[in-house]
Write an enzyme that holds these catalytic residues in place. Structure first.
Site, PDB file in Angstrom:
ATOM      1  N   ASP A   1      36.760  60.698 -11.446  1.00 44.67           N
ATOM      2  CA  ASP A   1      36.138  59.719 -10.616  1.00 44.67           C
ATOM      3  C   ASP A   1      35.870  60.289  -9.118  1.00 44.67           C
ATOM      4  OD1 ASP A   1      38.820  58.995 -10.230  1.00 44.67           O
ATOM      5  OD2 ASP A   1      38.384  57.417  -9.138  1.00 44.67           O
TER       6      ASP A   1
ATOM      7  N   ASP B   1      35.919  65.844  -3.921  1.00 43.59           N
ATOM      8  CA  ASP B   1      37.018  65.205  -4.031  1.00 43.59           C
ATOM      9  C   ASP B   1      37.065  64.128  -5.216  1.00 43.59           C
ATOM     10  OD1 ASP B   1      39.497  63.583  -3.908  1.00 43.59           O
ATOM     11  OD2 ASP B   1      38.899  62.322  -2.298  1.00 43.59           O
TER      12      ASP B   1
ATOM     13  N   GLU C   1      41.247  57.156 -10.329  1.00 46.93           N
ATOM     14  CA  GLU C   1      42.040  57.541  -9.311  1.00 46.93           C
ATOM     15  C   GLU C   1      41.701  56.778  -8.237  1.00 46.93           C
ATOM     16  OE1 GLU C   1      43.880  60.033  -5.955  1.00 46.93           O
ATOM     17  OE2 GLU C   1      41.934  59.573  -6.365  1.00 46.93           O
ATOM     18  N   GLU C   2      40.582  56.919  -7.365  1.00 42.66           N
ATOM     19  CA  GLU C   2      40.128  56.491  -6.271  1.00 42.66           C
ATOM     20  C   GLU C   2      40.228  54.895  -6.182  1.00 42.66           C
ATOM     21  OE1 GLU C   2      40.074  58.388  -4.068  1.00 42.66           O
ATOM     22  OE2 GLU C   2      39.036  60.239  -4.405  1.00 42.66           O
TER      23      GLU C   2
ATOM     24  N   ASP D   1      43.968  68.302  -6.055  1.00 48.29           N
ATOM     25  CA  ASP D   1      43.387  67.149  -5.277  1.00 48.29           C
ATOM     26  C   ASP D   1      43.888  67.276  -3.830  1.00 48.29           C
ATOM     27  OD1 ASP D   1      41.903  64.799  -4.852  1.00 48.29           O
ATOM     28  OD2 ASP D   1      43.338  63.546  -5.485  1.00 48.29           O
TER      29      ASP D   1
END
Length: 486
Positions: free
Chosen positions: A78, A115, A145-146, A169
């Site tokens: 994501d 990112d 993840e975000e 990351d």
């Protein structure tokens, strides 16, 4: 394909170009996940998914490398969906539009998704390569993840076989990360009562915009303004003297992004509109003096709007503005152990107003559990004093540094042999997934590295072209030099 697909190393940039073309904001990664699965199947690779939706791809060792330790390359699928107010873009439907800007690649009016799209592209390029030496290889691509680390939280023991995990990351070439902050979401909820707007009032909208925003971990120490806090500060200081009555206050869009914009819809006596304009213009000059070297595009203005039917009661408004003004924000404490690294921070990320309540979403980060608990107590105390509630959720652990790990030594030696200098060994004040991976895989050796990405989580996000090549060079060299399994 866009112009970036011709950049070097071409395999990485071609995959990143594909990633940009497929919408994949947090909670909406399925289309990209399916594209990756089809790619893996076309390469004849073993591909699986777990119960939460993480994607696992396995590639056999190249001939003669079968006895090396197994490596897991890891990225998240994501991206953070942020755009400028004047940009028409639906992140669930529209592709990102990357373009070359000198030494950088950025996007038109939105986050780029470097990112962690650049790390993901590198993982896929390794899978597709026929000329890279490596031992047994796995790729783990996590979801969400975000917006909550759902994929990392859901990762179960038994899915991964590797001994070493290379997280992609990180966002500064020349730095290798061996630890990260843990965090927790905090939500302050303030119940509000309403009453009819006075007849002699005029409707206004107060706007703060043009701030840089950015990552609430990586950028929290840079002195950037928080639009929620700045607008709350003005209203706390001047609402009473202006006779201003709030209808709603909205600001920010993500709890892990520093808010770039905030808006307040209000009414006040028509005779005081000119005074409001004067005070708000003076406030801009104050903020320019305080923040102007960092916030070069700060913009404050008042718009006339149709008078709202109702406003918050005086009591509700006073409690809300007190909470906003008193709530801590930014760096709470720097680390005593790691020079230049933030230990504990808080981001007042999102404020939303509904008919009967206002919600303030915050993200607490800390390298140590006691630091996180301390800020939790601050938030709870502020809420209690205002008659509000404060609840915490989604807590995730930090990643404890281990400077003597085998893979850390390997990275340092490899980097120095290529470039003739040592990398900087770092701990990042952001929530990498490695801390969560340590729970089901406690013995796995981990590091995190990546190319240089500036201003993630904001429409100014950009990735340095040269460092993508350096990142690829490092990845290839590390895979070739992974030690033999005992």
């Amino acid at each position: 394909m866009s112009e970036i697909s011709q950049l070097s190393p071409q395999p990485v940039w071609q995959f990143f170009d594909q990633i940009c073309s497929i919408p994949h904001p947090s909670k909406h990664e399925e289309q990209l996940a399916q594209h990756i699965i089809r790619f893996a199947e076309s390469e004849g690779l073993d591909v699986r998914r777990d119960a939460v939706g993480n994607v696992f791809i396995k590639k056999p060792a190249t001939p003669g490398m079968e006895n090396r330790k197994g490596v897991v390359l890891q990225a998240h699928i994501d991206m953070v969906p942020q755009k400028n107010e004047d940009t028409a873009h639906d992140f669930t439907r529209d592709p990102i539009q990357p373009y070359i800007d000198g030494e950088w690649v950025t996007a038109k009016g939105t986050t780029l998704g470097a990112d962690n799209g650049m790390g993901m592209a590198t993982c896929l390029a390794v899978l597709a390569a026929k000329d890279i030496e490596h031992g047994p290889l796995e790729v783990l691509l996590t979801i969400d993840e975000e917006a909550g680390m759902t994929g990392a939280f859901g990762l179960e023991a038994g899915w991964l076989e590797g001994d070493i995990l290379l997280n992609t990351d990180s966002e500064q070439e020349g730095e290798v990360y061996m630890g990260c902050a843990g965090g927790v979401d905090g939500a302050i909820t303030l119940n509000i009562a309403r009453e009819a707007a006075p007849d002699d009032h005029a409707g206004v909208k107060l706007v703060i915009k043009g701030l840089k925003g950015g990552h609430s971990g990586c950028d929290i120490h840079t002195g950037r303004g928080n639009a929620n806090k700045l607008l709350g500060r003005f209203l706390y200081a001047h609402a009473e003297e202006l006779g201003l009555r709030l209808n709603h206050f909205n600001g920010g869009t993500l709890r892990n992004a520093i808010p770039r914009e905030a808006f307040a819809l209000a009414s006040l006596p028509a005779a005081n509109v000119d005074k409001l304009n004067t005070l708000f213009a003076h406030y801009q000059s104050i903020l320019t003096a305080e923040l102007g070297k960092v916030e070069t595009n700060l913009n404050l203005f008042v718009e006339p709007v149709t008078l709202t039917a109702d406003v918050m009661t005086t009591s509700a408004q006073q409690r809300l503005l007190a909470v906003l003004n008193a709530c801590p924000n930014g760096v709470i404490r720097m680390s005593d152990d790691i020079e230049g690294v933030v230990e504990t921070s808080l981001n007042v990320g999102v404020i939303t107003t509904e008919a009967d309540q206002v919600t303030i979403l915050c993200l607490v980060r800390s390298l140590i559990d006691s630091g996180r608990s301390n800020v939790e107590g601050m938030l709870k105390a502020v809420a209690e004093l205002a008659g509000a509630t404060c609840e915490f959720s989604g807590a995730y652990p930090g990643w404890k540094p281990d400077a003597d790990s085998e893979v850390m030594h390997l990275f340092r030696e490899t980097y120095e042999s290529i470039y003739g200098k040592k990398p900087n060994i770092m701990v990042i004040h952001a929530g990498l997934e490695c801390g969560l991976f340590k729970e089901p895989y406690p013995t796995m050796d981990m590091i995190s590295f990546g190319p240089t990405i500036k201003f993630p989580h904001s429409p100014d996000e950009k990735v340095n072209i040269e460092t993508v090549g350096l990142f690829w060079e490092q990845m290839v060299a590390i895979l070739k030099n992974i030690p033999v399994k005992a």
